[in-house]
Structure formats: structure tokens, C-alpha cells
Enzyme design. Structure first.
Site, PDB file in Angstrom:
ATOM      1  N   ASN A 140       0.822  -1.217   0.000  1.00 49.61           N
ATOM      2  CA  ASN A 140       0.000   0.000   0.000  1.00 49.61           C
ATOM      3  C   ASN A 140       0.851   1.259   0.000  1.00 49.61           C
ATOM      4  O   ASN A 140       0.565   2.226  -0.721  1.00 49.61           O
ATOM      5  CB  ASN A 140      -0.930   0.008   1.215  1.00 49.61           C
ATOM      6  CG  ASN A 140      -2.140  -0.887   1.026  1.00 49.61           C
ATOM      7  OD1 ASN A 140      -2.620  -1.069  -0.090  1.00 49.61           O
ATOM      8  ND2 ASN A 140      -2.641  -1.442   2.112  1.00 49.61           N
ATOM      9  N   GLU A 175      -6.166  -7.777   5.543  1.00 50.75           N
ATOM     10  CA  GLU A 175      -5.530  -8.616   4.530  1.00 50.75           C
ATOM     11  C   GLU A 175      -5.460 -10.081   4.971  1.00 50.75           C
ATOM     12  O   GLU A 175      -4.629 -10.840   4.474  1.00 50.75           O
ATOM     13  CB  GLU A 175      -4.134  -8.100   4.197  1.00 50.75           C
ATOM     14  CG  GLU A 175      -3.135  -8.138   5.338  1.00 50.75           C
ATOM     15  CD  GLU A 175      -3.105  -6.853   6.152  1.00 50.75           C
ATOM     16  OE1 GLU A 175      -2.086  -6.606   6.827  1.00 50.75           O
ATOM     17  OE2 GLU A 175      -4.104  -6.104   6.127  1.00 50.75           O
TER      18      GLU A 175
END
Length: 287
Positions: A140, A175
Site C-alpha cells: 500500500n 488482509e
């Protein structure tokens, strides 16, 4: 929502019943309209059972004066079928993760309880694989959250390939994902988890962004069939998830990109990671 009532004379402009229309008939028509309006409102809110009840009330009012029980008209059948379809679609959407389209935590909790209840009358094993993307924060931070979302979506697609009948993938949070594998033996369960890990590692991630690499770590907890048949109470889902989490910790602390599982009282790593040294201890005491 299509009206169910038969044709009646229109009311005058001042709100009085139309010519030749008794006041009681006008009142009945008003009740039919009220039930239909309430049904439409409830259906828009997903309250399907209550919507159906109001449709049924409207139907009963329309045919209240008939001596013989009326046949359910095709129009009402279509309305009920539509409500059932919309109910099923809304139910399915409520059990899906909006980003990855995998099942969500709600479905995971409900389905695991069902599987454990079913195992109370069968002699089937159950494997739960808890999966976490390695270094996902760096993905990210380096490539942006939009690409991070695409990574999560693609990982789910890869995890869901080659699942056995009855197996499914659910998003556990962030995640982290879970593969639930009912009715499997320990060896095939390890093979399924290792195959999923390998697919993620070998995927052409650079096609999404140059330099992108994605791997996962997996903790695989296996609950064997109840000893001597279904007389022994199976392990609760929460306990098996804790065991899978403990093994996931082992996989991460032992170098990541690995499947950790337990066999014959020992914690092992599967596949290419099996030759690593210094396997970390489990976080769950006695497991």
C-alpha cells in the site's frame, strides 16, 4: 409493485366514491391499496416476510366475498417469486465482502457453526487455513491503496482456485483470509494450502505494477474426525481459529511465504519451506 385489486370506479374529485360504488367497496379498495403500499415499502427495506404478509392480506381482501377459496392468481405468484428472488439476492450480498466478493466474517461464523453441528453426526475431518498477505502495508505504501485493493481481489481469486467441494474462502479482516476445507484428510489439506501459497507466489504480479511481488503466510489447523465416531464433542470453531492463528504466527516468524501445520505433535513447514531451520514455537500453549 403491481396492483392486485380488480378495476373499480374512480372517485369523484371531492374524494367521494364514484357513481355506483358503495362506500364499503371504496373502503375495501383503500385497504388493499394500503397493504400494497406497505408491502412495497417493506420490500424496499429488505423486510421480505412482512412484505409478503401484506401482499397476502391485500389478496384476501380482494377475494373476501367469494364463497369458494380462490386460486392464487398468476399476478400474485409473480410478486411472491420476485420477493423471494430479491430476498435471496439480498441475503447473498449480506454474506459477501464488498471488495473481494469472497464470503465475509458473518458467513464464516455462521457456516463454521453449521459445519461443527454437522460433524456431531458424522466422522469427517475439518481443516481451517488462516492466510495473511506478507508485508502488505509496504504494498500500500509503495504502490497505493487502489492497487492494494486489486492485489486483495486477485489473491482471493487465486486462493479460490482448486478448492474441493464444500470448501470456501472468507475474508477474516484486513488482509487476512480463511480457507475452510470440510471433509478432508490431513495430507490433502496441507497440499491444498501449499498449492494456494505457491499460486500466489508464482503469479505475474509485475503485470499490475513493475517490481510488485506478493506472497502469503498460512497457518493450517486440522481437526480430525471424532475418536470412535461422533460421540466426542468436536472442537469449537473459535478454538480451531486460534490454533490456525498460532500456526500462522509460526509461518511468519519462520521466514514468511510458508504453510505451517502440525503433524504427530510437531510443527512443520510445507513444500519449499520445509528445509528451513529455526521454526518458531506455537503461541497457543499445548498446541
Amino acid at each position: 409493485m403491481t396492483a392486485l385489486r380488480p378495476e373499480v370506479a374512480e372517485s369523484d374529485r371531492d374524494g367521494r366514491p364514484g357513481a355506483g360504488t358503495p362506500a364499503s367497496e371504496s373502503e375495501g379498495t383503500g385497504l388493499v391499496q394500503l397493504h400494497e403500499s406497505i408491502a412495497a415499502l417493506l420490500a424496499s427495506r429488505g423486510q421480505w416476510r412482512q412484505a409478503y404478509q401484506h401482499l397476502r392480506s391485500a389478496f384476501d381482501l380482494v377475494y373476501a366475498d367469494q364463497d369458494d377459496p380462490p386460486q392464487v392468481p398468476e399476478q400474485l405468484r409473480r410478486e411472491v417469486d420476485r420477493l423471494r428472488r430479491e430476498h435471496a439476492e439480498a441475503r447473498e450480498q449480506s454474506l459477501r465482502d464488498s471488495l473481494t466478493d469472497s464470503y465475509n466474517r458473518r458467513y464464516l461464523d455462521e457456516r463454521l457453526l453449521d459445519i461443527v453441528a454437522e460433524r456431531g453426526s458424522t466422522a469427517a475431518g475439518l481443516a481451517i487455513a488462516l492466510i495473511d498477505l506478507d508485508w502488505f502495508k509496504q504494498v500500500n505504501d509503495t504502490f497505493g491503496h487502489l492497487l492494494g485493493d486489486r492485489v486483495l481481489q486477485r489473491v482471493v481469486e487465486l486462493l479460490q482456485e482448486e478448492l474441493p467441494e464444500g470448501g470456501f474462502c472468507a475474508r477474516y479482516g484486513g488482509e487476512e483470509f480463511v480457507l475452510v476445507l470440510p471433509d478432508v484428510e490431513p495430507g490433502p489439506a496441507v497440499e491444498i494450502a501449499e498449492s494456494a501459497r505457491s499460486r500466489v507466489e508464482r503469479h505475474a504480479w509485475a503485470s499490475l505494477a513493475p517490481g510488485l511481488r506478493v506472497t502469503v503466510s498460512i497457518g493450517l489447523a486440522y481437526e480430525p474426525p471424532p475418536a470412535g465416531g461422533p460421540t466426542r464433542a468436536p472442537v469449537a470453531p473459535e478454538q480451531q481459529l486460534l490454533r490456525a492463528d498460532s500456526l500462522l504466527y509460526t509461518a511468519k516468524q519462520s521466514g514468511r511465504n510458508a504453510v505451517a501445520y502440525r503433524a504427530n505433535g510437531r510443527v512443520l513447514l510445507a513444500g519449499a519451506a520445509s528445509g528451513r531451520r529455526g521454526i518458531a514455537e506455537s503461541r497457543v500453549a499445548g498446541y
